[in-house]
Design an enzyme around this catalytic site. Structure first.
Site, PDB file in Angstrom:
ATOM      1  N   GLY A 501      -7.427   2.019  -5.204  1.00 29.18           N
ATOM      2  CA  GLY A 501      -6.830   3.040  -6.078  1.00 29.18           C
ATOM      3  C   GLY A 501      -5.749   2.428  -6.913  1.00 29.18           C
ATOM      4  N   GLY A 502      -5.126   3.236  -7.716  1.00 24.93           N
ATOM      5  CA  GLY A 502      -4.048   2.766  -8.564  1.00 24.93           C
ATOM      6  C   GLY A 502      -2.953   2.104  -7.747  1.00 24.93           C
ATOM      7  CG  PHE A 503      -0.403   2.932  -3.620  1.00 21.61           C
ATOM      8  CD1 PHE A 503       0.865   3.420  -3.859  1.00 21.61           C
ATOM      9  CD2 PHE A 503      -0.647   2.213  -2.459  1.00 21.61           C
ATOM     10  CE1 PHE A 503       1.883   3.185  -2.945  1.00 21.61           C
ATOM     11  CE2 PHE A 503       0.361   1.978  -1.554  1.00 21.61           C
ATOM     12  CZ  PHE A 503       1.640   2.461  -1.794  1.00 21.61           C
ATOM     13  N   GLY A 504      -3.258   0.538  -4.828  1.00 23.05           N
ATOM     14  CA  GLY A 504      -3.634  -0.725  -4.199  1.00 23.05           C
ATOM     15  C   GLY A 504      -4.906  -0.523  -3.410  1.00 23.05           C
ATOM     16  CE  LYS A 520      -2.014   5.306  -1.133  1.00 21.47           C
ATOM     17  NZ  LYS A 520      -2.211   6.724  -1.417  1.00 21.47           N
ATOM     18  CG  ASP A 616      -3.882  12.532  -8.870  1.00 23.48           C
ATOM     19  OD1 ASP A 616      -4.690  12.942  -9.735  1.00 23.48           O
ATOM     20  OD2 ASP A 616      -3.813  11.337  -8.517  1.00 23.48           O
TER      21      ASP A 616
END
Ligand code: NAG
Ligand code: NAG
Ligand code: NAG
Ligand code: NAG
Ligand code: NAG
Ligand code: NAG
Length: 833
Positions: A501-504, A520, A616
């Site tokens: 994801g955008g986060f990692g 995550k 989101d």
């Protein structure tokens, strides 16, 4: 249940007593009952108050006499305790040995009579323990029972009677009795601002009121813990606005809720409610008023049990302390596992009182479509000691003999950066939610899932809060050492990646106790990432709900930003809809998933006075456990909603393409209704099983929201539904579902339903799908949006031979998963976890 073992280990409640396990009643480890001055033992309500002679061994250097009254006292069941007293002319102490530390009740009975030269009404004295002043300069004009509770951490408790100058002290009866550890947990919420409060374990409490709403007095011999609950009539401000209901047999105690010790069924089984007299436009509060002392904080415990509803999600109401709303749209059925009439309680700590009155009110929710009603089953108000350890107004350090011995700095202000302060508060608060809400519990003093390696030196306490109390240090459990994370993920083995994801990256992992987790791992620390990391910890720790994914821990060692969640066996909702080869979900399964997610979001929006906006909402952020139960995930972008008196939060636009609320986009103003919009898109996605943005399609079909709305408005939604559903959806269920989604996608937030309304409608859609016999006009009364048109059971529309627009579900990347914040730099295929 997944993650259960883990949670068992997390529970650090110190007691070995377990209500669930102890079949019958609580047996106090320490139980001193003294009928002071009495020549005989007296049995009151099955409890033996010992004669004075047996109590003399507890009394050090008694100075004074034993007194009695010649008048017979018949006023109450405890009257025999009142007939005799011990009178102290000098400082005298009772010292009790404490066999098991923890909270103990101290109950003091006073009945002023005249004995020889002593007129007890003229007595004036202080009562204190080693650490707390309980009463100061007390004089007793009328019968009085005082109840206190203190956490005793040493092996003895001393109660000191100190006569004022030229006066004397007295006591008619005395109790020192262990209370169950679970009775008063360490955490509560504060009223203003609404946030976690921590440190109740250090407080001495004085019971100010203990009320059985809408019912008779529950006397000590009918209470599970020998407490007395008084009726609420005398506290009601306008009695005609209230009515009472009694249904004691319906009360259920379930895991995560209240227990018979916290309050008996005779309390939960009666309530005072709004007396709306059948008027659906009723709009008033029911208010009770209590006397308090200015300058003190109070613990207000609400007891709720929905004994008035016929089904779940029927009752929504607001709860106030003074003028502050503490819970908006309280829906008791969201707190506990789909059980009606489950006993539940909530603790709030008030600001320091400014007047000598404290008011508690309940009032109707302003959700439309909800019948105005509000209930309260029980209420307890307890005074907290002040910063001198005293429970009385003038009990300052200098006047209190005992406070000089008081340990200094029991609670030291946390001198850390604001960000970490918030983080810390969040993590601490998480324990509260967890201890309350998780089903599987077992006591365990420390958290040891990562069997030693000795590497756990890095703790919250040592890092962020040097010099804070042991209570902070003992909550180090949520920090997970980097070593353990490495071990769990086979050193971040690429083959264990389950999402990006955008986060990692998100890895599957297994802790060494066998618990499966999702790990995550954030990209190397960026300001943006750090903010989201903290938001997520903060949000997840505050909001514990079966339809919100749970955080198991986090790791911030070595500049890492790692979040560890419960592992959701069945991945994202999105993957079950298209593109992953999972078997197609049935309509019922899809409805249940939508209902679960709606519950989670409804809880976020209404669980506390301040709404939390997810920002989101998308199918990739709705995860499914092994039973396909939905949980909302990914709180990195969440924002606390507007204050009650503001209508929105201004903020930079974030979220995911295809799900974004156009109003939010235009005006950059965020409300809960932005989540409702996104959820509406998810509903269409669930129905049509296609990406919300699919650039490979013809132009008018690219955006699912627009495309589906076009068909919905024409009344032809059935033409574009997932081919797998054709013939398997009842038309009424589809109509209800379509209408609900349509309402969610209204252009203006004000026209959209609340998440609570959406939830109702989805449940209704499920009922319509399940209903065997249809067409009962009664059904229409439950219809929340629009009317049901009469052509029920018309399956002709669902003839599978009717042609429909078909989609090529190509495997192109779709944009719907990508967060706005990332989408300009890279097009990522995000599974959101
Ligand atoms: C009275 O109570 C004391 C202390 O609990 C006990 O030791 C004693 O045997 C009791 N006496 C009678 C007559 O019950
Ligand atoms: C009160 O105490 C006195 C002296 O101890 C005793 O003689 C008398 O019988 C007691 N009276 C009652 C009613 O217990
Ligand atoms: C009493 O205080 C101790 C810390 O001194 C704490 O560990 C314990 O949990 C507290 N007990 C209760 C019931 O609050
Ligand atoms: C205890 O409760 C029962 C049933 O509600 C009632 O009949 C009885 O009078 C109560 N006892 C007392 C002492 O209040
Ligand atoms: C209920 O009480 C609260 C707090 O005092 C107040 O803000 C609200 O307006 C009241 N509601 C009604 C309907 O009177
Ligand atoms: C109550 O007393 C304890 C010490 O026993 C102290 O730590 C605590 O801060 C006091 N409470 C308040 C609200 O000041």
């Amino acid at each position: 249940m997944m993650g259960c073992k883990m949670f068992e280990l997390l529970f650090w409640v110190s007691s070995v007593l377990c209500f669930a396990c102890s079949a019958r009643g609580f047996k106090p480890a320490d139980n001193y009952l003294i009928d002071c001055g009495s020549p005989n033992n007296n049995t009151i309500g099955g409890r033996v108050f010992m004669a004075d002679e047996f109590a003399s061994k507890f009394l050090s250097a008694p100075q004074g006499v034993v007194g009695n009254t010649s008048k017979s006292i018949t006023s109450s069941a405890v009257s025999r305790l009142y007939e005799t007293a011990r009178i102290f002319t000098g400082v005298s102490e009772y010292t009790f040995s404490i066999s098991q530390g923890g909270r103990h009740w101290i109950r003091l009975y006073f009945y002023p009579f005249v004995y020889a030269s002593y007129d007890l009404r003229l007595a004036r004295f202080d009562v204190s323990t080693e650490n707390h002043v309980l009463l100061s300069s007390l004089s007793v004009g009328a019968p009085l029972v005082k109840e206190f509770s203190v956490n005793v951490t040493t092996n003895s408790l001393t109660i000191t009677f100190t006569p004022s100058e030229n006066s004397f002290a007295f006591i008619n009866a005395l109790e020192v009795v262990s209370a169950p550890d679970r009775l008063i947990l360490d955490d509560a919420r504060t009223v203003k601002p609404s946030m976690g409060f921590q440190g109740l374990m250090w407080q001495a409490l004085e019971t100010v009121a203990r009320v059985n709403m809408g019912g008779p007095m529950v006397s000590f011999d009918n209470d599970t813990l020998s407490r007395t609950w008084v009726p609420d009539q005398s506290f009601l401000i306008e009695k005609n606005l209230a009515s009472s209901v009694s249904n004691i047999r319906s009360v259920k105690y379930v895991d995560g809720g209240s227990t018979p010790e916290i309050a008996p069924a005779s309390v939960y089984g009666t309530c005072t409610k709004m007396n709306s007299l059948g008027d659906p436009n009723s709009n008033f509060n029911v208010t009770w008023e209590f006397n308090v002392d200015p300058g003190f904080h109070y613990l207000v415990r609400f007891h709720f049990c929905d004994i008035v509803s016929y089904s779940l999600n029927q009752l929504y109401f607001n709860v106030f302390i003074d003028s502050s709303m503490v819970v908006r749209d309280l829906d008791l059925s969201t707190y506990l596992v789909n059980v009606l009439a489950a006993a539940y309680y909530m603790d709030y700590v008030t600001d320091s009182a400014v007047t000598n009155k404290l008011r508690v009110s309940i009032g109707p929710s302003d959700l439309h479509d909800v019948y105005p009603d509000a209930i309260l089953n029980g209420l307890e108000i307890m005074k907290l000691n002040n910063s001198y350890g005293s429970l009385t107004g003038s009990g300052t350090a200098s006047t209190s003999r005992s406070s000089s011995k008081k340990k200094v700095g029991a609670i030291v202000s946390v001198s850390v950066g604001v960000a970490f302060g918030v983080l810390l508060a969040g993590v601490l608060f998480m324990f509260w939610r967890q201890r309350r809400q998780l089903a599987c519990r077992r006591e365990s003093k420390t958290w040891v899932p990562f069997s030693t390696n000795g590497g756990t030196s890095h703790t919250m306490g040592s890092k962020y809060s040097k010099g804070t109390t042991a209570s902070l240090n003992s909550n180090t459990g949520y920090h997970i050492p980097f070593l353990a994370v490495q071990e769990a993920t086979k050193n971040f083995d690429e083959s264990w990646v389950i999402g990006i994801g955008g986060f990692g990256k998100v890895y599957k992992g297994e802790l060494n106790d066998g618990t499966k987790v999702a790990v995550k791992r954030g990209n190397p620390r960026s300001q943006q990432g750090l903010a989201e990391f903290q938001t997520e910890i903060e949000m997840l720790s505050q909001f514990r709900h079966r339809h919100l994914v749970s955080l198991i821990g986090y790791c911030d060692e070595k500049n890492e930003m790692i979040l560890i969640y419960e592992y959701m066996e069945n991945g994202t909702l999105k993957s079950h809809l298209y593109g992953s080869g999972y078997p197609s979900l049935s309509w019922k399964q899809r409805l249940e998933i939508c209902i679960g997610a709606a519950r989670g979001l409804h809880y976020l929006h209404t669980g506390y006075a301040k709404a939390v906006i997810h920002r989101d909402v998308k199918s990739a952020n709705i995860l499914l456990d092994e039973n396909l139960m939905a949980k909302v995930a990914d709180f990195g972008l969440s924002k606390t909603g507007p204050e009650i008196d503001q209508s929105h939060v201004s903020t930079a636009v974030k979220g995911s393409f295809g799900y974004l609320d156009p109003e939010y986009f235009r005006r950059q103003q965020l409300t809960e209704k932005s989540d409702v919009y996104s959820f509406g898109v998810v509903l269409f996605e669930v129905l049509c099983a296609r990406p919300v943005i699919d650039p490979t399609l013809q132009r008018e079909m690219v955006n699912l929201a627009e495309w589906a709305m076009k068909w919905q408005k024409r009344g032809q939604l059935v033409q574009i539904i997932d081919p797998n559903l054709k013939g398997n959806i009842k038309p009424d269920s589809l109509r209800k579902f379509g209408e609900t989604a349509e309402k969610c996608l209204a252009d203006f937030g004000v026209d959209r339903p609340s998440m609570g309304d959406v939830l109702w409608n989805l449940e209704y859609a499920l009922q319509l799908q399940e209903a065997v016999v249809q067409g009962d006009p009664e059904d229409n009364s439950m219809n929340m949006i629009g009317d049901l048109s009469p052509q029920i059971n018309d399956f002709s529309q669902l003839d599978p031979t009717v042609s429909s627009a078909r989609f090529e579900l190509s495997s192109v990347d779709d944009l719907s998963g990508a967060s706005m914040s990332k989408v300009f730099s890279q097009l990522v295929k995000s599974e959101g976890r």
